[in-house]
Design an enzyme around this catalytic site. Structure first.
Site, PDB file in Angstrom:
ATOM      1  N   LYS A  22       0.835  -1.206   0.000  1.00 34.53           N
ATOM      2  CA  LYS A  22       0.000   0.000   0.000  1.00 34.53           C
ATOM      3  C   LYS A  22       0.868   1.254   0.000  1.00 34.53           C
ATOM      4  O   LYS A  22       0.637   2.181  -0.766  1.00 34.53           O
ATOM      5  CB  LYS A  22      -0.900  -0.022   1.246  1.00 34.53           C
ATOM      6  CG  LYS A  22      -1.529   1.300   1.590  1.00 34.53           C
ATOM      7  CD  LYS A  22      -2.463   1.193   2.769  1.00 34.53           C
ATOM      8  CE  LYS A  22      -1.918   1.643   4.096  1.00 34.53           C
ATOM      9  NZ  LYS A  22      -1.549   3.052   4.215  1.00 34.53           N
ATOM     10  N   ASN A  23       1.883   1.266   0.876  1.00 42.94           N
ATOM     11  CA  ASN A  23       2.663   2.490   1.047  1.00 42.94           C
ATOM     12  C   ASN A  23       3.661   2.741  -0.085  1.00 42.94           C
ATOM     13  O   ASN A  23       4.340   3.762  -0.097  1.00 42.94           O
ATOM     14  CB  ASN A  23       3.383   2.494   2.404  1.00 42.94           C
ATOM     15  CG  ASN A  23       2.404   2.692   3.554  1.00 42.94           C
ATOM     16  OD1 ASN A  23       1.226   2.969   3.322  1.00 42.94           O
ATOM     17  ND2 ASN A  23       2.885   2.557   4.780  1.00 42.94           N
ATOM     18  N   CYS A 116      -5.605   7.759   9.102  1.00 41.82           N
ATOM     19  CA  CYS A 116      -5.824   7.187  10.426  1.00 41.82           C
ATOM     20  C   CYS A 116      -5.717   8.241  11.510  1.00 41.82           C
ATOM     21  O   CYS A 116      -4.821   9.089  11.465  1.00 41.82           O
ATOM     22  CB  CYS A 116      -4.779   6.110  10.701  1.00 41.82           C
ATOM     23  SG  CYS A 116      -5.317   4.480  10.217  1.00 41.82           S
ATOM     24  N   ARG A 121       0.011  14.048  13.379  1.00 42.62           N
ATOM     25  CA  ARG A 121       0.373  13.912  11.974  1.00 42.62           C
ATOM     26  C   ARG A 121       0.458  15.250  11.255  1.00 42.62           C
ATOM     27  O   ARG A 121      -0.277  15.517  10.301  1.00 42.62           O
ATOM     28  CB  ARG A 121      -0.597  12.988  11.254  1.00 42.62           C
ATOM     29  CG  ARG A 121      -0.675  11.629  11.898  1.00 42.62           C
ATOM     30  CD  ARG A 121      -1.292  10.613  11.020  1.00 42.62           C
ATOM     31  NE  ARG A 121      -0.316   9.974  10.178  1.00 42.62           N
ATOM     32  CZ  ARG A 121      -0.549   8.874   9.484  1.00 42.62           C
ATOM     33  NH1 ARG A 121      -1.712   8.306   9.515  1.00 42.62           N
ATOM     34  NH2 ARG A 121       0.377   8.334   8.739  1.00 42.62           N
ATOM     35  N   ASP A 305       3.748   0.563  12.221  1.00 41.23           N
ATOM     36  CA  ASP A 305       2.565  -0.066  11.622  1.00 41.23           C
ATOM     37  C   ASP A 305       2.388  -1.530  12.047  1.00 41.23           C
ATOM     38  O   ASP A 305       1.394  -2.166  11.695  1.00 41.23           O
ATOM     39  CB  ASP A 305       2.640   0.006  10.086  1.00 41.23           C
ATOM     40  CG  ASP A 305       2.367   1.421   9.582  1.00 41.23           C
ATOM     41  OD1 ASP A 305       1.968   2.274  10.382  1.00 41.23           O
ATOM     42  OD2 ASP A 305       2.564   1.670   8.377  1.00 41.23           O
ATOM     43  N   ARG A 397      -9.037  -0.347   4.448  1.00 43.14           N
ATOM     44  CA  ARG A 397      -8.132   0.664   3.882  1.00 43.14           C
ATOM     45  C   ARG A 397      -6.794   0.052   3.469  1.00 43.14           C
ATOM     46  O   ARG A 397      -6.127   0.583   2.579  1.00 43.14           O
ATOM     47  CB  ARG A 397      -7.849   1.780   4.910  1.00 43.14           C
ATOM     48  CG  ARG A 397      -9.001   2.751   5.094  1.00 43.14           C
ATOM     49  CD  ARG A 397      -8.557   3.951   5.920  1.00 43.14           C
ATOM     50  NE  ARG A 397      -7.191   4.271   5.594  1.00 43.14           N
ATOM     51  CZ  ARG A 397      -6.240   4.552   6.475  1.00 43.14           C
ATOM     52  NH1 ARG A 397      -6.511   4.599   7.756  1.00 43.14           N
ATOM     53  NH2 ARG A 397      -5.010   4.819   6.088  1.00 43.14           N
TER      54      ARG A 397
END
Ligand code: UD1
Length: 418
Positions: A22-23, A116, A121, A305, A397
């Site tokens: 995903k990242n 999230c 952030r 994560d 997600r």
């Protein structure tokens, strides 16, 4: 909103193919705005973060179509440099688009990003970096407005090795005039993957994977057909699930090098691991023993994560553990949910103190974020009795076909719409 119903207590056995990261996919999709030629990203995971990124690209005027599991982006028709609030709030990675949209249009307007809810952030490092490349930035009504005459390379020192800021600056710098040097850059494997993708389009980027990334601006980028790396976080989640439930599981399509910090901990837990080419095999037969401490750090340290999943594992280990979260402020929101399952955890500031219990018990729990949600699912798989994990949209997600993959390993998990 869907939920999972899980009957716990079964060993996991079998093989799982790991999805594309995903990242990696998200910043690569953002980078597709930098060229007028088609970009094909292969084997893209079917997750909502990707679908939202594709929607944002559509809103910029790019066309995106799926061909099987691949996505083909054609940005030749891109004509909009504004990302509206509703879309930006769906996806934190929308902020990565700042770099490529400015590069393309010399201006960009984007609502403050979502993603999230795991802490503050901020995006200050992204913005400071872009300013160093010649971008003027103003903020009004929750929007970030960027404009420049041209982008010019510069030296940028990051206060901390932010993944997103490193990637955003790389995207803005690839077509800037002159050389950009990012110091104290993040070293995550996904950054090296972005470098490889950009270079496959004709960019001149080197050093990713080290603390210094050097980008020589080029005038034009071409199209590319690219396979991003495997998802080390999905892989880690399955390994931890196998350690926790007991099992014999083989992951394929994965790079063990990128998971060293976790593999080291799992060995300490008493799991047997075997690595061959792109496969990792885990065997866990006994109750795992506790690891004394786990501290999240930027790569190559233990990934934030995987912190929630690792804490879930510590809950059933023989002995006590301390888990320190050093990256995000509120990444222990899943802890009260684990307690409902009988976990013995005390959180003080950024540390969770876990006293291992013999067994967790099934309960109804709520997923509050992506990785915390995954941790609850694996805790429920290991628990005695039935559990419900509510609000699994967070899990959607980042995990493609999570319940199918787990079922194929013998787990009893089903998705129910409510
Ligand atoms: C990325 C990952 C996310 C992972 C995180 C850390 C993506 C899409 N997401 O998120 O899954 O959890 O890396 O490995 O790749 N910070 C600032 N100012 C900034 C930017 C960051 O202070 O401008 C701080 C953050 O608050 C945090 C730390 O830097 O404490 C790390 O954040 P960062 O590496 O930027 O994470 P993301 O890129 O958001």
């Amino acid at each position: 909103m869907d939920k999972y119903i899980i009957s716990g207590g079964r060993r996991l056995e079998g093989g799982v193919r790991i999805q594309t990261a995903k990242n990696s996919v998200l910043p690569i999709l953002a980078a597709s705005v930098l060229t007028d030629e088609p970009v094909t990203v292969l084997n893209v995971p079917d997750i909502t973060d990707v679908r939202n990124m594709v929607r944002i690209l559509g809103c910029l005027g790019c066309s995106a179509r799926y061909s099987g599991n691949d996505i083909i982006i054609d940005s030749s028709s891109a004509d909009n440099c504004e990302i509206p609030r509703a879309l930006a709030h769906e996806l934190r990675s929308s902020v990565f688009l700042l770099g490529s949209v400015i590069s393309r249009f010399c201006k960009a307007k984007i609502a403050y990003p979502g993603g999230c809810d795991i802490g503050l952030r901020p995006v200050d490092l992204h913005l400071t970096g872009l300013k160093r490349l010649g971008v003027e930035i103003t903020e009004s009504n929750g929007y970030i407005n960027c404009v420049c005459d041209k982008l010019a390379g510069n030296e940028i020192m990051l206060d901390c090795p932010s993944v997103g800021a490193t990637e955003n600056i790389m995207l803005a710098a690839v077509k800037a005039e002159g050389v950009t040097t990012i110091k104290n850059a993040a070293r995550e494997p996904e950054i090296e993957d972005l470098q490889n993708f950009l270079n496959s389009m004709g960019a001149k980027v080197r050093g990713a994977g080290t603390g210094t990334v050097v980008i020589e601006g080029v005038q034009k980028l071409g199209g590319s057909v690219y396979q991003p790396i495997a998802d080390r976080i999905e892989a880690g989640t399955f390994l931890i699930a196998a350690a926790m439930c007991g099992g014999d599981v083989e992951l394929s399509g994965v790079n063990a090098e990128n998971l060293s910090s976790l593999l080291h901990k799992l060995r300490e837990n008493g799991c047997k691991l075997r690595i061959k080419n792109d496969k990792i095999y885990i065997k866990s037969d006994k109750r795992p023993v506790s690891v004394k401490s786990v501290e999240t750090q930027p790569y190559p340290g233990f990934p934030t994560d995987l912190q929630a999943q690792m804490t879930a594992l510590c809950c059933v280990c023989a002995g006590n553990s301390i888990i320190a979260e050093n990256l995000f402020e509120t990444r222990f929101k899943y802890v009260p949910e684990l307690r409902k399952m009988g976990a013995d955890i005390t959180v003080i500031d950024r540390c969770a103190f876990v006293r291992g219990v013999e067994k967790l018990k099934g309960a109804a729990v709520v997923a509050h974020d992506l990785r915390g949600g995954a941790a609850l699912v694996i805790a429920a798989l290991a628990a005695e009795g039935d559990s419900e994990v509510l609000d699994i949209s967070h899990i959607d997600r980042g995990y493609s076909g999570f319940e199918y993959k787990l079922s194929s390993l013998g787990a009893k998990i089903k998705r129910v719409g409510i």
